[in-house]
Each structure stands twice: as structure tokens, then as C-alpha cells.
Design a protein around this motif. Sequence first.
Motif, PDB file in Angstrom:
ATOM      1  N   GLU A   1       0.832  -1.214   0.000  1.00 19.14           N
ATOM      2  CA  GLU A   1       0.000   0.000   0.000  1.00 19.14           C
ATOM      3  C   GLU A   1       0.865   1.263   0.000  1.00 19.14           C
ATOM      4  N   LEU A   2       1.927   1.261   0.789  1.00 14.36           N
ATOM      5  CA  LEU A   2       2.846   2.396   0.840  1.00 14.36           C
ATOM      6  C   LEU A   2       3.516   2.616  -0.515  1.00 14.36           C
ATOM      7  N   VAL A   3       3.981   1.542  -1.135  1.00 23.71           N
ATOM      8  CA  VAL A   3       4.644   1.647  -2.442  1.00 23.71           C
ATOM      9  C   VAL A   3       3.682   2.205  -3.482  1.00 23.71           C
ATOM     10  N   VAL A   4       2.456   1.730  -3.483  1.00 24.36           N
ATOM     11  CA  VAL A   4       1.460   2.221  -4.446  1.00 24.36           C
ATOM     12  C   VAL A   4       1.153   3.692  -4.178  1.00 24.36           C
ATOM     13  N   GLN A   5       0.981   4.056  -2.926  1.00 24.29           N
ATOM     14  CA  GLN A   5       0.693   5.449  -2.561  1.00 24.29           C
ATOM     15  C   GLN A   5       1.840   6.366  -3.019  1.00 24.29           C
ATOM     16  N   GLU A   6       3.064   5.965  -2.764  1.00 26.58           N
ATOM     17  CA  GLU A   6       4.212   6.763  -3.206  1.00 26.58           C
ATOM     18  C   GLU A   6       4.272   6.831  -4.728  1.00 26.58           C
ATOM     19  N   GLY A   7       3.877   5.764  -5.396  1.00 29.44           N
ATOM     20  CA  GLY A   7       3.842   5.761  -6.856  1.00 29.44           C
ATOM     21  C   GLY A   7       2.856   6.778  -7.393  1.00 29.44           C
ATOM     22  N   HIS A   8       1.695   6.894  -6.757  1.00 26.07           N
ATOM     23  CA  HIS A   8       0.712   7.886  -7.189  1.00 26.07           C
ATOM     24  C   HIS A   8       1.253   9.304  -7.005  1.00 26.07           C
ATOM     25  N   SER A   9       2.005   9.519  -5.953  1.00 20.89           N
ATOM     26  CA  SER A   9       2.636  10.822  -5.746  1.00 20.89           C
ATOM     27  C   SER A   9       3.628  11.119  -6.874  1.00 20.89           C
ATOM     28  N   LEU A  10       4.353  10.098  -7.294  1.00 24.12           N
ATOM     29  CA  LEU A  10       5.291  10.283  -8.406  1.00 24.12           C
ATOM     30  C   LEU A  10       4.561  10.623  -9.697  1.00 24.12           C
ATOM     31  N   VAL A  11       3.408   9.990  -9.932  1.00 23.46           N
ATOM     32  CA  VAL A  11       2.618  10.300 -11.127  1.00 23.46           C
ATOM     33  C   VAL A  11       2.313  11.793 -11.158  1.00 23.46           C
ATOM     34  N   SER A  12       1.882  12.331 -10.023  1.00 22.71           N
ATOM     35  CA  SER A  12       1.571  13.762  -9.953  1.00 22.71           C
ATOM     36  C   SER A  12       2.800  14.599 -10.279  1.00 22.71           C
ATOM     37  N   GLN A  13       3.941  14.207  -9.764  1.00 26.86           N
ATOM     38  CA  GLN A  13       5.168  14.944 -10.051  1.00 26.86           C
ATOM     39  C   GLN A  13       5.503  14.915 -11.542  1.00 26.86           C
ATOM     40  N   PHE A  14       5.333  13.742 -12.161  1.00 26.07           N
ATOM     41  CA  PHE A  14       5.616  13.634 -13.600  1.00 26.07           C
ATOM     42  C   PHE A  14       4.645  14.483 -14.416  1.00 26.07           C
ATOM     43  N   ARG A  15       3.386  14.474 -14.009  1.00 26.57           N
ATOM     44  CA  ARG A  15       2.384  15.260 -14.747  1.00 26.57           C
ATOM     45  C   ARG A  15       2.693  16.758 -14.662  1.00 26.57           C
ATOM     46  N   LEU A  16       3.294  17.193 -13.544  1.00 32.09           N
ATOM     47  CA  LEU A  16       3.683  18.590 -13.388  1.00 32.09           C
ATOM     48  C   LEU A  16       5.042  18.883 -14.020  1.00 32.09           C
TER      49      LEU A  16
END
Length: 182
Positions: free
Chosen positions: A89-104
Motif C-alpha cells: 500500500e505504501l509503495v502504491v501510494q508513493e507511486g501515485h505521488s510520483l505520477v503527480s510529479q511527472f504530470r507537473l
Amino acid sequence: MHIQLDTDQWPAATDASLGDVFTELSERAHAKGRVVTTMMLDRRQITDRDIDPRLLQEPSAKFSNLVATSLTQAEIIHAARGTIERYRELVVQEGHSLVSQFRLGKPDLSVLDQWLGKVADLLELIGNKAAEPAADSDVKAIVGWIEEFLDARHLSDMVRMADLLEYEILPRLSLSNAPYSF
């Protein structure tokens, strides 16, 4: 010294050091496909922090009993399933945060590298799970998507990296979609 590993019992050699005894104990467990998980030396619980050169050199004759238990790798992983799920769950949550960073367009590549290390650890745990063919094929699929992700990283293609994370990698890692749940 009397030694017990699970249900097996034997005496230690009179001239053996504790290091010799621990080595024999580990080898006997390994021969049965098991890992020593607990050790009680007389009435003292021994952990990995207690095992130092001074203790290993102690003569076994100085002690009365060594009682140890062992588990298979599958039993250890089964016992840790709650922790593994929280880690997933932690790895997936951190991955979603990375998606946001890439989109920005503002990724922190050191954070990405740390996250990829966590993904590797998670895939190793999933891959070690009781030899289930479904888990093995899912791990291989994720590894294929990660290879594509790394190609996109090499090209600095932030949109492709975000898409691969959001639509291919994270759904396969997520708890709700994982056929290899523990």
C-alpha cells in the motif's frame, strides 16, 4: 550442552564453541529447507544483536541448553503477510505521488530511484510467495512494464513515465487488483 531444534535433539561436542554450535544449528535447519527464527540459550533469548565475536568464542560447555525453532521461507512470508500488504500500500501510494510529479514536469529523480528500490523489494517478496504460477507471471508482467518505464526515463519522457505508472504499473501493484494477494 543439550541442543534442540524444533523436535530434533542432540548434545554439543564438549570442545565446541558457541560459534560452532550456532553453525551446526543453522546447517541442520538449512538441510531441512528451514531458517532458525528463535534461540533460547539457557533462559536468555538470543537475537542477532546478541551474536558478537565474544559470545561466539564462549565454550558451549559453559551453558546447559540451547533451544531453537525454525520456519520455512513460505511460513515466514505467510506470517508477514500483513506487513507485506501495508508495504505494498505504501509503495502504491508513493507511486501515485510520483505520477503527480511527472504530470507537473517536476520529478525528483532521487525519490524515483528510492521508490524503484522499494518496488524491487516488493516484487521479490511477491515472487517468493509459495511458488504460485499466477504470482510469477504477474511479477514478470510488472517487470516488463518497469523496463518500458526505464526506457521512457532514459528519454526523459515525463508523459510516458506518468502514463506507465498510472495505467500499467500501479494497477498491477495495487492490493485490490492483485491476484497474488497474501
